[in-house]
Every structure is written in structure tokens, then in C-alpha cells.
Scaffold this motif. Structure first.
Motif, PDB file in Angstrom:
ATOM      1  N   GLY A 120       4.373  48.370  -2.849  1.00 41.48           N
ATOM      2  CA  GLY A 120       5.461  47.645  -3.493  1.00 41.48           C
ATOM      3  C   GLY A 120       6.452  46.938  -2.613  1.00 41.48           C
ATOM      4  O   GLY A 120       7.478  46.477  -3.113  1.00 41.48           O
ATOM      5  N   ARG A 121       6.197  46.842  -1.300  1.00 47.19           N
ATOM      6  CA  ARG A 121       7.229  46.275  -0.428  1.00 47.19           C
ATOM      7  C   ARG A 121       7.649  44.873  -0.871  1.00 47.19           C
ATOM      8  O   ARG A 121       8.822  44.566  -1.026  1.00 47.19           O
ATOM      9  CB  ARG A 121       6.750  46.249   1.024  1.00 47.19           C
ATOM     10  N   GLU A 122       6.668  43.954  -1.064  1.00 43.62           N
ATOM     11  CA  GLU A 122       7.005  42.588  -1.417  1.00 43.62           C
ATOM     12  C   GLU A 122       7.318  42.420  -2.898  1.00 43.62           C
ATOM     13  O   GLU A 122       7.803  41.377  -3.328  1.00 43.62           O
ATOM     14  CB  GLU A 122       5.865  41.620  -1.031  1.00 43.62           C
ATOM     15  N   ARG A 123       7.077  43.467  -3.699  1.00 41.34           N
ATOM     16  CA  ARG A 123       7.322  43.375  -5.142  1.00 41.34           C
ATOM     17  C   ARG A 123       8.734  43.821  -5.509  1.00 41.34           C
ATOM     18  O   ARG A 123       9.332  43.302  -6.445  1.00 41.34           O
ATOM     19  CB  ARG A 123       6.298  44.212  -5.909  1.00 41.34           C
ATOM     20  N   VAL A 124       9.253  44.834  -4.819  1.00 43.82           N
ATOM     21  CA  VAL A 124      10.553  45.402  -5.207  1.00 43.82           C
ATOM     22  C   VAL A 124      11.640  45.135  -4.180  1.00 43.82           C
ATOM     23  O   VAL A 124      12.807  45.430  -4.443  1.00 43.82           O
ATOM     24  CB  VAL A 124      10.431  46.925  -5.431  1.00 43.82           C
ATOM     25  N   GLY A 125      11.294  44.614  -3.036  1.00 46.38           N
ATOM     26  CA  GLY A 125      12.290  44.350  -2.012  1.00 46.38           C
ATOM     27  C   GLY A 125      12.412  45.499  -1.029  1.00 46.38           C
ATOM     28  O   GLY A 125      12.026  46.643  -1.314  1.00 46.38           O
ATOM     29  N   PRO A 126      12.955  45.236   0.154  1.00 53.09           N
ATOM     30  CA  PRO A 126      12.996  46.257   1.206  1.00 53.09           C
ATOM     31  C   PRO A 126      13.862  47.463   0.876  1.00 53.09           C
ATOM     32  O   PRO A 126      13.544  48.585   1.283  1.00 53.09           O
ATOM     33  CB  PRO A 126      13.544  45.486   2.416  1.00 53.09           C
ATOM     34  N   GLY A 127      14.968  47.249   0.152  1.00 51.78           N
ATOM     35  CA  GLY A 127      15.854  48.368  -0.147  1.00 51.78           C
ATOM     36  C   GLY A 127      15.211  49.401  -1.040  1.00 51.78           C
ATOM     37  O   GLY A 127      15.211  50.602  -0.735  1.00 51.78           O
ATOM     38  N   LEU A 128      14.650  48.963  -2.160  1.00 47.94           N
ATOM     39  CA  LEU A 128      14.007  49.895  -3.076  1.00 47.94           C
ATOM     40  C   LEU A 128      12.742  50.483  -2.460  1.00 47.94           C
ATOM     41  O   LEU A 128      12.415  51.656  -2.694  1.00 47.94           O
ATOM     42  CB  LEU A 128      13.685  49.193  -4.396  1.00 47.94           C
ATOM     43  N   HIS A 129      12.040  49.687  -1.661  1.00 47.86           N
ATOM     44  CA  HIS A 129      10.857  50.226  -0.995  1.00 47.86           C
ATOM     45  C   HIS A 129      11.246  51.339  -0.028  1.00 47.86           C
ATOM     46  O   HIS A 129      10.568  52.376   0.047  1.00 47.86           O
ATOM     47  CB  HIS A 129      10.125  49.110  -0.244  1.00 47.86           C
ATOM     48  N   MET A 130      12.348  51.163   0.698  1.00 49.53           N
ATOM     49  CA  MET A 130      12.825  52.223   1.591  1.00 49.53           C
ATOM     50  C   MET A 130      13.224  53.460   0.800  1.00 49.53           C
ATOM     51  O   MET A 130      12.943  54.594   1.198  1.00 49.53           O
ATOM     52  CB  MET A 130      14.012  51.704   2.401  1.00 49.53           C
ATOM     53  N   THR A 131      13.857  53.241  -0.344  1.00 50.42           N
ATOM     54  CA  THR A 131      14.232  54.360  -1.201  1.00 50.42           C
ATOM     55  C   THR A 131      12.994  55.116  -1.674  1.00 50.42           C
ATOM     56  O   THR A 131      12.972  56.358  -1.669  1.00 50.42           O
ATOM     57  CB  THR A 131      15.026  53.858  -2.417  1.00 50.42           C
ATOM     58  N   ALA A 132      11.962  54.383  -2.076  1.00 46.69           N
ATOM     59  CA  ALA A 132      10.728  55.023  -2.528  1.00 46.69           C
ATOM     60  C   ALA A 132      10.089  55.825  -1.408  1.00 46.69           C
ATOM     61  O   ALA A 132       9.609  56.952  -1.622  1.00 46.69           O
ATOM     62  CB  ALA A 132       9.756  53.965  -3.053  1.00 46.69           C
ATOM     63  N   THR A 133      10.068  55.259  -0.193  1.00 49.37           N
ATOM     64  CA  THR A 133       9.491  55.973   0.942  1.00 49.37           C
ATOM     65  C   THR A 133      10.264  57.252   1.227  1.00 49.37           C
ATOM     66  O   THR A 133       9.672  58.307   1.488  1.00 49.37           O
ATOM     67  CB  THR A 133       9.492  55.065   2.189  1.00 49.37           C
ATOM     68  N   ALA A 134      11.592  57.175   1.161  1.00 46.72           N
ATOM     69  CA  ALA A 134      12.413  58.366   1.373  1.00 46.72           C
ATOM     70  C   ALA A 134      12.196  59.400   0.272  1.00 46.72           C
ATOM     71  O   ALA A 134      12.156  60.613   0.532  1.00 46.72           O
ATOM     72  CB  ALA A 134      13.891  57.977   1.444  1.00 46.72           C
ATOM     73  N   MET A 135      12.015  58.942  -0.975  1.00 48.65           N
ATOM     74  CA  MET A 135      11.794  59.865  -2.086  1.00 48.65           C
ATOM     75  C   MET A 135      10.464  60.610  -1.936  1.00 48.65           C
ATOM     76  O   MET A 135      10.372  61.798  -2.268  1.00 48.65           O
ATOM     77  CB  MET A 135      11.814  59.104  -3.411  1.00 48.65           C
ATOM     78  N   VAL A 136       9.451  59.940  -1.428  1.00 50.09           N
ATOM     79  CA  VAL A 136       8.173  60.611  -1.191  1.00 50.09           C
ATOM     80  C   VAL A 136       8.355  61.688  -0.127  1.00 50.09           C
ATOM     81  O   VAL A 136       7.853  62.814  -0.266  1.00 50.09           O
ATOM     82  CB  VAL A 136       7.092  59.599  -0.773  1.00 50.09           C
ATOM     83  N   ALA A 137       9.083  61.361   0.939  1.00 51.66           N
ATOM     84  CA  ALA A 137       9.332  62.353   1.990  1.00 51.66           C
ATOM     85  C   ALA A 137      10.140  63.529   1.453  1.00 51.66           C
ATOM     86  O   ALA A 137       9.828  64.698   1.740  1.00 51.66           O
ATOM     87  CB  ALA A 137      10.051  61.693   3.163  1.00 51.66           C
ATOM     88  N   ILE A 138      11.173  63.241   0.668  1.00 50.93           N
ATOM     89  CA  ILE A 138      11.981  64.314   0.079  1.00 50.93           C
ATOM     90  C   ILE A 138      11.145  65.141  -0.892  1.00 50.93           C
ATOM     91  O   ILE A 138      11.272  66.369  -0.955  1.00 50.93           O
ATOM     92  CB  ILE A 138      13.213  63.716  -0.624  1.00 50.93           C
ATOM     93  N   GLY A 139      10.266  64.471  -1.634  1.00 51.66           N
ATOM     94  CA  GLY A 139       9.406  65.192  -2.574  1.00 51.66           C
ATOM     95  C   GLY A 139       8.494  66.181  -1.886  1.00 51.66           C
ATOM     96  O   GLY A 139       8.265  67.285  -2.391  1.00 51.66           O
TER      97      GLY A 139
END
Length: 475
Positions: A120-139
Motif C-alpha cells: 500500500g505504499r503508493e496507494r495510501v501515502g508514506p504516513g499511513l504506510h509507516m503507521t501500518a508497518t509500525a502496527m504490524v511490528a506492535i502486533g
């Protein structure tokens, strides 16, 4: 043929086999998810393309390892209801809720953001993509939190009562159930082990490519150098922390599960004037002694009681029927500790090479890093064996025996499913591991392709597939 085997032994082997396969993948992906979050954040912060190349390189490997971890873990849930249904009935009121919370709070969090992280990097933008990556790590961390809480409760049960009519463990204090006496130590020790496991795999892969490029007479890529440097920093900093945490965990185990520590140390006899630290020996359960023992006098007392002459009890104070299998625990513990100190040694070696400006140019350091690449996986398995076999003969320590936890199944039924698991696991996960190794065999390259650029087949299963559009660098 299978009728001559013991059904409980076969059930234990089956669970040990499946959980060993499963444990390897979370031990890798817990650390790798955090590593991906770090390199993605560094890309957004510095705009240095090597960090984006590293993210794209390792996210492909993460996707495959994560999938195999999920699939291999599902099987164990079914075993609670088949081979270990009596344990599930007795302990279910306590451990059922934390295991459900693991699915609701962790697995759904990981699964919900995983697709955005992968595609989703180019679909949602860098900010939300970073948030998603962090959420996977936190999960991944939250998932480990709940599972290790359940496992720790089985070692140091707290916050419960036993129903006199049904014999079930009933929760009385939820916080004591979750934060039982061994949980903080086991959580810290296991999470740190996962980070070290990832660091040594990443470092081993980087060292492999440094050696290959050296043989070819070419310079390695900035991404390869960066991932080797980051891995060696992790080894240098975290390995001594892990040894310290392991010592704290050992002291906690001595307080709550002394028989396990006795087996780890090979102490069949009590030592009223200071116990030796045995480096080598052959445990002899039949004679209750350690044959061919080689040890350092009184060092075990110094480590465990912080005094040379402090007394330490031995297995002669534990009834025979309550003793764990000493041979397995004794040697698995030594494997784990030896690997831990080898990790520390490699970290210090890399620190010296860094100081000399030779981190990327010492081939023997790189060969050692390649050899140590899978060491974290071996160490976590050895640690798991030490922990779980050392708890025997109990599933809930001191309260529920393993022999009383198994379902009333015949040996042929358990043995047949065990054979099926062995065949399927080696075929499926062997193929997956082979493909991961193939991905690792290729070095990260400038403008590393995105996951969806190398995936086979369409990424959209229905609807109108939009035309292919070029993407800007960094998408």
C-alpha cells in the motif's frame, strides 16, 4: 505397529514437533517486523534510497515467513482440543481468555495492516504506510505478550482457585493470572532472543554477500553494508543485555521451579558448602549422578546465590516422580548458553573491526557471521526445550501432571496424525524455507523491486484491473 507405543508420549512428541516448527517463524518475524519499521522510518527521515531497498528486500522474506508462522501455529490450537482435551477442560477457564485476546488484539491487528504494509505504499501515502508497518511490528509484540503470559502461567500459576467439584482452575485475579511471577522475565528474555535471532540472520545474509562480492573483486552495495552494520550493532548491544536478562530469569526460576534449575546445573546432590558449575558431564538418572563431570568449584553458588559458600539443594531433595529428564535439560541449557556467549563474542569482534575501520573488509569476521546466521534459531529452540522439558512431569507446574492432561486416545490415532504432520510439515515448510533461502541468496540491489512487481499472478482477484502505471522512485 503403533499400538505398542505410549499414547501420551506420542502426543508429547507431536506437540513438540509442531511447536518447534512454529516457534522458528515468530522468533524471526518478531524481530524482522521491527527491523522493517526501523528501515522504513529511516527512509522517510533521510530519503537515502538504500533504506528503501532494504525494506523492499526484507519485506518479501517477511511476508513468506509470516504466512508460514500463521499456518504452522493454527495446528496447535486443534491439538488442545484433541490430544490435550483434559488439560483444556481443566485450565481453559484461566488460559482461554488470554489466548482469545491474542487473536483479537494481536492477530487481527497484524492481519488488518499487513496488506497495507506489503502493497500500500503508493496507494495510501508514506504516513499511513509507516503507521501500518509500525502496527504490524506492535502486533507481533502483543501476540508474544499474550502467548508468553499463558505459557508463564503454566510454569508459575497465580490468581486462581480450583473448583472442588470439577477440578478446574478458576480465575480469581485476572492481573495475577497475566502478570504471574515468571512472566516479566520470560517476556523480556524471549523478545530479546527474537531480536537477536533476526539480527544474526540479517547479519549472516549481509556477510554472505560481502564475501561473494569480495571474491568477484567488486564493491558491495550500500544496502548490503548498511544491513551488516545494523546487524552487528544489534549483536554488540543486545547480546550482553540478553545474558543479563537470562541471569535474572534463572534466578526467578530458582525461586519458583528449583527442580528445573537443578536439572540445568546437573546437581543430583545437594551442596551445603557451595555448588560447582559443571561445564561437562553425562547425566545418569538411574544412578542419580553426573558421570565424567568437569566443573568449576563453587561457581554455581556464586552465580545463583551470589556467594561462594552458599548452599544449593540438589535433586536428592525432589521425589523421583517429580524430577524432570535431566539429560535433555542439562544439554539444551548448555547449547543455549554457549550460543549466547558466541553471539557476544561476534558482537565484540565486529566492534573491534568497526573501530579499526575494517568492518566490511575482514573476511574471517564475515565467515563467522555466516556461520552464526542460524544460531539464533538454534538458541531459541534450545531455550524452549530447557523451559518446557524442565517443567515436566507437569503441564501446570506442581498442580496438573502431563499424564493427567492428555485425552483418552489410542496410540495408533495419535501416531498416525504425527506421521501425517511430519510428512506435510517437511514438504510444505521445507519448500517455503527453500524459497526464503533463494530470496536471501540474491543481494539487495539499487531500486530493489517492490513485492507486487515480483509476485506471481495478479494482486487483484476481482473487478476491473487498472492499467499499469509507472511509479515514482520511493513508491
Amino acid at each position: 505397529m503403533l499400538a505398542s507405543f505410549d499414547a501420551i508420549l506420542l502426543a508429547r512428541i507431536q506437540f513438540a514437533f509442531t511447536v518447534s516448527f512454529h516457534f522458528l517463524f515468530p522468533a524471526f518475524t518478531i524481530g524482522l517486523a521491527s527491523y522493517l519499521a526501523v528501515v522504513n522510518a529511516l527512509w522517510l527521515w533521510t530519503k537515502d534510497h538504500k533504506y528503501l531497498d532494504l525494506f523492499r528486500y526484507w519485506v518479501k522474506i517477511f511476508a513468506l515467513a509470516f504466512a508460514m508462522g500463521v499456518v504452522s501455529g493454527i495446528v496447535m490450537s486443534y491439538q488442545f482440543g484433541t490430544n490435550w482435551s483434559v488439560f483444556s477442560d481443566k485450565a481453559g477457564p484461566v488460559i482461554g481468555a488470554p489466548m482469545a485476546y491474542e487473536v483479537l488484539s494481536a492477530f487481527f491487528l497484524e492481519a488488518g495492516f499487513l496488506g497495507i504494509m506489503l502493497f500500500g505504499r503508493e496507494r495510501v501515502g508514506p504516513g499511513l504506510h509507516m503507521t501500518a508497518t509500525a502496527m504490524v511490528a506492535i502486533g507481533t509484540f502483543i501476540s508474544a505478550f499474550w502467548i508468553l503470559s499463558v505459557n508463564s502461567w503454566m510454569h508459575t500459576p497465580a490468581g486462581f482457585s480450583i473448583d472442588p467439584d470439577t477440578g478446574q482452575f478458576m480465575p480469581e485475579d485476572f492481573w495475577q493470572v497475566i502478570f504471574n511471577p515468571s512472566f516479566p522475565y520470560r517476556l523480556a528474555h524471549t523478545i530479546t532472543a527474537a531480536y537477536l535471532t533476526t539480527a544474526f540472520i540479517v547479519g549472516g545474509v549481509a556477510a554472505w554477500h560481502l564475501l561473494r562480492r569480495r571474491r568477484e573483486g567488486a564493491e558491495s552495495s550500500p544496502a548490503t553494508r548498511t544491513m551488516f552494520s545494523m546487524a552487528m550493532w544489534m549483536a554488540t548491544i543486545v547480546a550482553p543485555v540478553q545474558i543479563f536478562l537470562g541471569d535474572l530469569h534463572g534466578l526467578n526460576t530458582l525461586e519458583h521451579q528449583p527442580a528445573k534449575v537443578m536439572a540445568m546445573e546437573g546437581h543430583y546432590e545437594s551442596h551445603p558448602d557451595g555448588a560447582p558449575l559443571y561445564l561437562f558431564g553425562i547425566p545418569n538418572d538411574a544412578e542419580q549422578r553426573l558421570d565424567y563431570a568437569i566443573g568449576i568449584p563453587k561457581l554455581s553458588s556464586l552465580i545463583l546465590k551470589h556467594g561462594w559458600n552458599e548452599p544449593l539443594d540438589g535433586l536428592d531433595t525432589i521425589p523421583d516422580e517429580d524430577q524432570p529428564p535431566v539429560g535433555i535439560v542439562f544439554w539444551s541449557f548448555r547449547i543455549m548458553v554457549a550460543i549466547g556467549f558466541a553471539m557476544l563474542g561476534l558482537g565484540l569482534w565486529s566492534l573491534w573491526a568497526r573501530y579499526r575501520g575494517r568492518l566490511f573488509y575482514w573476511p574471517w569476521l564475515h565467515r563467522a557471521a555466516v556461520a552464526m546466521g542460524p544460531s539464533g534459531l538454534v538458541a531459541v529452540l534450545a531455550g524452549w526445550v530447557t523451559t518446557e522439558v524442565g517443567r515436566q512431569p507437569f503441564t501446570v507446574y506442581g498442580l496438573l501432571r502431563t499424564a493427567d492432561s492428555a485425552a483418552p486416545l489410542d496410540a495408533p490415532a495419535v501416531g498416525t496424525s504425527l506421521i501425517a504432520f511430519i510428512v506435510v510439515y517437511f514438504a510444505v515448510f521445507g519448500a517455503g524455507t527453500f524459497y526464503i533461502l533463494r530470496l536471501m541468496a540474491k543481494p539487495p540491489t539499487p531500486d530493489e523491486p517492490r513485492l507486487k512487481d515480483v509476485a506471481d499472478g495478479p494482486t487483484r482477484a476481482a473487478g476491473i484491473t487498472p492499467g499499469t502505471h509507472g511509479h515514482q522512485p520511493g513508491e
